[in-house]
Write a protein that holds these residues in place. Structure first.
Motif, PDB file in Angstrom:
ATOM      1  N   ILE A   1       0.831  -1.314   0.168  1.00 26.40           N
ATOM      2  CA  ILE A   1      -0.026   0.054  -0.171  1.00 26.40           C
ATOM      3  C   ILE A   1       0.497   1.390  -0.034  1.00 26.40           C
ATOM      4  CG2 ILE A   1      -1.845   1.556   1.347  1.00 26.40           C
ATOM      5  CD1 ILE A   1      -3.013  -1.586   2.473  1.00 26.40           C
ATOM      6  N   SER A   2       0.553   2.217  -1.236  1.00 25.09           N
ATOM      7  CA  SER A   2       1.930   3.374  -1.551  1.00 25.09           C
ATOM      8  C   SER A   2       0.576   4.328  -0.764  1.00 25.09           C
ATOM      9  CB  SER A   2       2.093   3.502  -2.083  1.00 25.09           C
ATOM     10  OG  SER A   2       3.089   2.227  -2.676  1.00 25.09           O
ATOM     11  N   HIS A   3       0.999   5.660  -0.563  1.00 26.73           N
ATOM     12  CA  HIS A   3       0.385   6.641   0.057  1.00 26.73           C
ATOM     13  C   HIS A   3       0.676   8.098  -0.357  1.00 26.73           C
ATOM     14  CE1 HIS A   3      -3.826   7.195   1.796  1.00 26.73           C
ATOM     15  NE2 HIS A   3      -3.414   8.656   2.015  1.00 26.73           N
ATOM     16  N   ARG A   4       0.330   8.869  -0.397  1.00 21.99           N
ATOM     17  CA  ARG A   4       0.690  10.302  -1.347  1.00 21.99           C
ATOM     18  C   ARG A   4      -0.238  11.405  -0.662  1.00 21.99           C
ATOM     19  NH1 ARG A   4       4.055   6.957  -1.689  1.00 21.99           N
ATOM     20  NH2 ARG A   4       6.088   7.146  -2.794  1.00 21.99           N
ATOM     21  N   PHE A   5      -0.087  12.146  -0.127  1.00 25.84           N
ATOM     22  CA  PHE A   5      -1.184  13.575   0.480  1.00 25.84           C
ATOM     23  C   PHE A   5      -0.586  14.043  -0.255  1.00 25.84           C
ATOM     24  CE2 PHE A   5       0.415  10.681   4.246  1.00 25.84           C
ATOM     25  CZ  PHE A   5      -1.576  10.836   4.865  1.00 25.84           C
ATOM     26  N   GLY A   6      -1.287  15.594  -0.017  1.00 19.84           N
ATOM     27  CA  GLY A   6      -1.191  17.202  -0.838  1.00 19.84           C
ATOM     28  C   GLY A   6       0.444  17.542  -0.631  1.00 19.84           C
ATOM     29  N   ARG A   7       0.625  18.440  -1.152  1.00 17.31           N
ATOM     30  CA  ARG A   7       1.381  18.944  -1.124  1.00 17.31           C
ATOM     31  C   ARG A   7       1.564  20.506   0.606  1.00 17.31           C
ATOM     32  NH1 ARG A   7       1.967  22.035  -6.686  1.00 17.31           N
ATOM     33  NH2 ARG A   7       2.564  20.772  -8.166  1.00 17.31           N
ATOM     34  N   VAL A   8       2.541  20.365   1.044  1.00 13.50           N
ATOM     35  CA  VAL A   8       2.665  20.172   2.365  1.00 13.50           C
ATOM     36  C   VAL A   8       2.433  21.976   2.574  1.00 13.50           C
ATOM     37  CG1 VAL A   8       4.336  18.980   3.283  1.00 13.50           C
ATOM     38  CG2 VAL A   8       5.506  20.521   2.144  1.00 13.50           C
ATOM     39  N   ASN A   9       2.157  22.946   1.173  1.00 12.61           N
ATOM     40  CA  ASN A   9       3.040  24.790   1.788  1.00 12.61           C
ATOM     41  C   ASN A   9       1.285  24.763   0.987  1.00 12.61           C
ATOM     42  OD1 ASN A   9       2.832  23.225  -1.318  1.00 12.61           O
ATOM     43  ND2 ASN A   9       4.106  25.032  -2.066  1.00 12.61           N
ATOM     44  N   LEU A  10       0.333  24.032   1.225  1.00 13.54           N
ATOM     45  CA  LEU A  10      -0.829  24.117   0.870  1.00 13.54           C
ATOM     46  C   LEU A  10      -1.218  24.984   2.224  1.00 13.54           C
ATOM     47  CD1 LEU A  10      -2.327  21.379  -0.750  1.00 13.54           C
ATOM     48  CD2 LEU A  10      -1.977  23.343  -1.689  1.00 13.54           C
ATOM     49  N   GLY A  11      -1.339  25.084   3.284  1.00 15.08           N
ATOM     50  CA  GLY A  11      -1.009  25.567   4.532  1.00 15.08           C
ATOM     51  C   GLY A  11      -2.146  24.698   5.581  1.00 15.08           C
TER      52      GLY A  11
ATOM     53  N   PHE B   1      -1.792  21.239   5.687  1.00 14.82           N
ATOM     54  CA  PHE B   1      -0.196  21.151   5.327  1.00 14.82           C
ATOM     55  C   PHE B   1      -0.179  19.293   4.000  1.00 14.82           C
ATOM     56  CE2 PHE B   1      -0.016  23.043   8.975  1.00 14.82           C
ATOM     57  CZ  PHE B   1       0.586  24.039   9.146  1.00 14.82           C
ATOM     58  N   GLY B   2      -1.462  19.694   3.556  1.00 13.12           N
ATOM     59  CA  GLY B   2      -1.805  18.705   2.931  1.00 13.12           C
ATOM     60  C   GLY B   2      -2.642  17.375   2.936  1.00 13.12           C
ATOM     61  N   LEU B   3      -2.677  17.645   3.960  1.00  7.15           N
ATOM     62  CA  LEU B   3      -3.356  15.814   4.714  1.00  7.15           C
ATOM     63  C   LEU B   3      -4.628  15.170   4.430  1.00  7.15           C
ATOM     64  CD1 LEU B   3      -1.795  15.695   8.191  1.00  7.15           C
ATOM     65  CD2 LEU B   3      -1.061  14.308   6.315  1.00  7.15           C
ATOM     66  N   ASP B   4      -5.348  16.844   4.261  1.00  7.52           N
ATOM     67  CA  ASP B   4      -6.643  16.783   3.523  1.00  7.52           C
ATOM     68  C   ASP B   4      -6.591  16.273   1.557  1.00  7.52           C
ATOM     69  OD1 ASP B   4      -7.415  17.979   5.422  1.00  7.52           O
ATOM     70  OD2 ASP B   4      -8.509  19.869   4.976  1.00  7.52           O
ATOM     71  N   GLN B   5      -5.857  16.043   1.488  1.00  9.05           N
ATOM     72  CA  GLN B   5      -5.396  15.580  -0.082  1.00  9.05           C
ATOM     73  C   GLN B   5      -4.846  14.562  -0.164  1.00  9.05           C
ATOM     74  OE1 GLN B   5      -4.744  18.489  -2.770  1.00  9.05           O
ATOM     75  NE2 GLN B   5      -5.323  20.072  -2.382  1.00  9.05           N
ATOM     76  N   SER B   6      -5.044  12.856  -0.547  1.00 11.89           N
ATOM     77  CA  SER B   6      -4.042  11.916  -1.073  1.00 11.89           C
ATOM     78  C   SER B   6      -4.500  11.395  -2.376  1.00 11.89           C
ATOM     79  CB  SER B   6      -5.033  10.914   0.060  1.00 11.89           C
ATOM     80  OG  SER B   6      -5.761  10.663   0.024  1.00 11.89           O
ATOM     81  N   ASN B   7      -3.485  10.613  -2.442  1.00  6.55           N
ATOM     82  CA  ASN B   7      -2.978   9.473  -3.560  1.00  6.55           C
ATOM     83  C   ASN B   7      -2.562   8.410  -3.536  1.00  6.55           C
ATOM     84  OD1 ASN B   7      -3.546   8.208  -6.385  1.00  6.55           O
ATOM     85  ND2 ASN B   7      -0.958   9.094  -6.742  1.00  6.55           N
ATOM     86  N   ILE B   8      -3.240   7.047  -3.343  1.00  2.00           N
ATOM     87  CA  ILE B   8      -3.322   5.803  -3.041  1.00  2.00           C
ATOM     88  C   ILE B   8      -3.243   5.073  -3.900  1.00  2.00           C
ATOM     89  CG2 ILE B   8      -6.009   5.035  -3.123  1.00  2.00           C
ATOM     90  CD1 ILE B   8      -4.945   4.044  -0.275  1.00  2.00           C
ATOM     91  N   ARG B   9      -2.331   3.852  -3.693  1.00  2.00           N
ATOM     92  CA  ARG B   9      -2.190   3.062  -4.838  1.00  2.00           C
ATOM     93  C   ARG B   9      -1.603   1.711  -4.020  1.00  2.00           C
ATOM     94  NH1 ARG B   9       2.701   0.520  -7.039  1.00  2.00           N
ATOM     95  NH2 ARG B   9       2.066  -0.954  -9.448  1.00  2.00           N
ATOM     96  N   PHE B  10      -2.451   0.204  -4.194  1.00  2.00           N
ATOM     97  CA  PHE B  10      -2.252  -0.623  -3.562  1.00  2.00           C
ATOM     98  C   PHE B  10      -1.720  -1.852  -4.665  1.00  2.00           C
ATOM     99  CE2 PHE B  10      -6.752  -0.659  -4.526  1.00  2.00           C
ATOM    100  CZ  PHE B  10      -7.302  -1.079  -5.020  1.00  2.00           C
ATOM    101  N   ALA B  11      -0.862  -3.092  -4.282  1.00  2.00           N
ATOM    102  CA  ALA B  11      -0.301  -3.826  -5.309  1.00  2.00           C
ATOM    103  C   ALA B  11      -0.541  -4.986  -4.899  1.00  2.00           C
ATOM    104  CB  ALA B  11       0.641  -3.007  -5.956  1.00  2.00           C
ATOM    105  N   PHE B  12       0.269  -6.143  -5.583  1.00  2.00           N
ATOM    106  CA  PHE B  12       0.185  -7.603  -5.729  1.00  2.00           C
ATOM    107  C   PHE B  12       1.374  -7.760  -5.973  1.00  2.00           C
ATOM    108  CE2 PHE B  12      -3.845  -7.474  -4.116  1.00  2.00           C
ATOM    109  CZ  PHE B  12      -3.782  -8.009  -2.753  1.00  2.00           C
ATOM    110  N   GLU B  13       2.854  -8.322  -5.425  1.00  2.00           N
ATOM    111  CA  GLU B  13       4.007  -8.451  -6.259  1.00  2.00           C
ATOM    112  C   GLU B  13       3.976 -10.517  -5.849  1.00  2.00           C
ATOM    113  OE1 GLU B  13       6.915  -5.934  -4.972  1.00  2.00           O
ATOM    114  OE2 GLU B  13       6.256  -4.245  -6.325  1.00  2.00           O
TER     115      GLU B  13
END
Length: 288
Positions: A66-76, A81-93
């Motif tokens: 599971i990979s997660h990226r939040f929004g930009r910290v300079n959004l204030g 600080f970006g935690l209200d936004q997110s992008n997620i990826r889940f994968a199997f290897e």
């Protein structure tokens, strides 16, 4: 009868001594073979940060990521600080063999599905038959399924495809330091404007510094020789900390890329890392 027993006794001692000599020879040969062993654990996991490392899954191992990226910290503060936004990826290897890994994943960014194969071509070795690098081949295909077009301009399945080919060249310098070079080719069947290139070549640089038995600090940078002008693309830069806890590898990440697959973070990153366009994120994996 006594003579026969004495003969048997001395014969058994002789056999025992010979067997010990043979064991000593085998032990010495094992020591020599160990010196020619393959170098392992160049990186902690199958990812350096965003990009792949030379590491593969073992045969019949299944890993869930599971990979997660939040929004930009300079959004204030208003966007926390970006935690209200997110992008997620889940994968199997899955390890098809010790040298061949297959993977599938799905990202919320552009509702993208991706799959890949990674093959270990050459291994770093020590000893008389030493080889200085480990080399792996990586290939992936991704399809963007988001409906970001007008109904009259609907993309075909082929127009939504992206392809990536990489050569992963890594070296473990010692027990604490490893690095990797990653020549990369990205092909995009569809681009936003004619000025954007369909083919992009890039070179990735990755490193790992082990600071304790279970913790390491990683860095990663991809320099694109061709860039998209329609989105003012920038090179991907990331730093991370790897923490190993049993069957888990947990990565804490700072990156100017909000995406997590090669076709995206190499060619579609727009953030200026040193301008504060930094995305906090993490990767967490579990091996079965």
């Amino acid at each position: 009868m006594k003579k026969l027993l004495l003969i048997i006794f001395f014969f058994s001692i002789h056999v025992n001594l010979c067997s010990q000599d043979l064991l000593a020879i085998l032990d010495s040969e094992t020591t020599v073979n160990e010196k020619e062993d393959i170098v392992t654990s160049t990186f902690k996991g199958t990812r350096i940060i965003n990009g792949h490392s030379v590491e593969n899954r073992k045969a019949k191992e299944l890993e869930f990521i599971i990979s997660h990226r939040f929004g930009r910290v300079n959004l204030g503060f208003d966007e926390l600080f970006g935690l209200d936004q997110s992008n997620i990826r889940f994968a199997f290897e899955y390890g098809l063999s010790d040298d061949l890994t297959a993977g599938i994943g799905r990202s919320s960014f552009e509702k993208t599905y991706d799959s890949y194969l990674k093959y270990s071509l050459l291994k770093q070795k020590r000893g008389e038959k030493s080889f200085p690098f480990a080399v792996s081949l990586f290939g992936s295909v991704a399809v963007k399924t988001i409906k970001d077009y007008e109904p009259a301009d609907k993309r075909s399945f082929a127009e939504s495809l992206f392809y990536v080919g990489q050569v992963l060249i890594a070296r473990k310098v010692n027990e604490s330091i490893s690095f990797q070079l990653t020549p990369t080719y990205v092909h995009r069947n569809t681009v936003k404007i004619d000025a954007d290139p369909h083919d992009i070549f890039a070179l990735g640089f990755g490193s790992r510094v082990k600071v304790s038995k279970r913790v390491s600090i990683n860095g990663e940078y991809y320099y694109a020789f061709d860039e998209s002008t329609s989105i003012n693309a920038r090179n991907s830069l990331a730093f991370g900390v790897d923490i190993e806890t049993g069957g888990h590898v947990f990565q804490i990440i700072l990156s100017n890329a909000i995406t997590m697959i090669e076709k995206s973070f190499i060619t579609e990153t727009t953030g200026n890392f040193f301008g504060g366009d930094i995305h906090l994120g993490f990767n967490i994996s579990r091996t079965f």
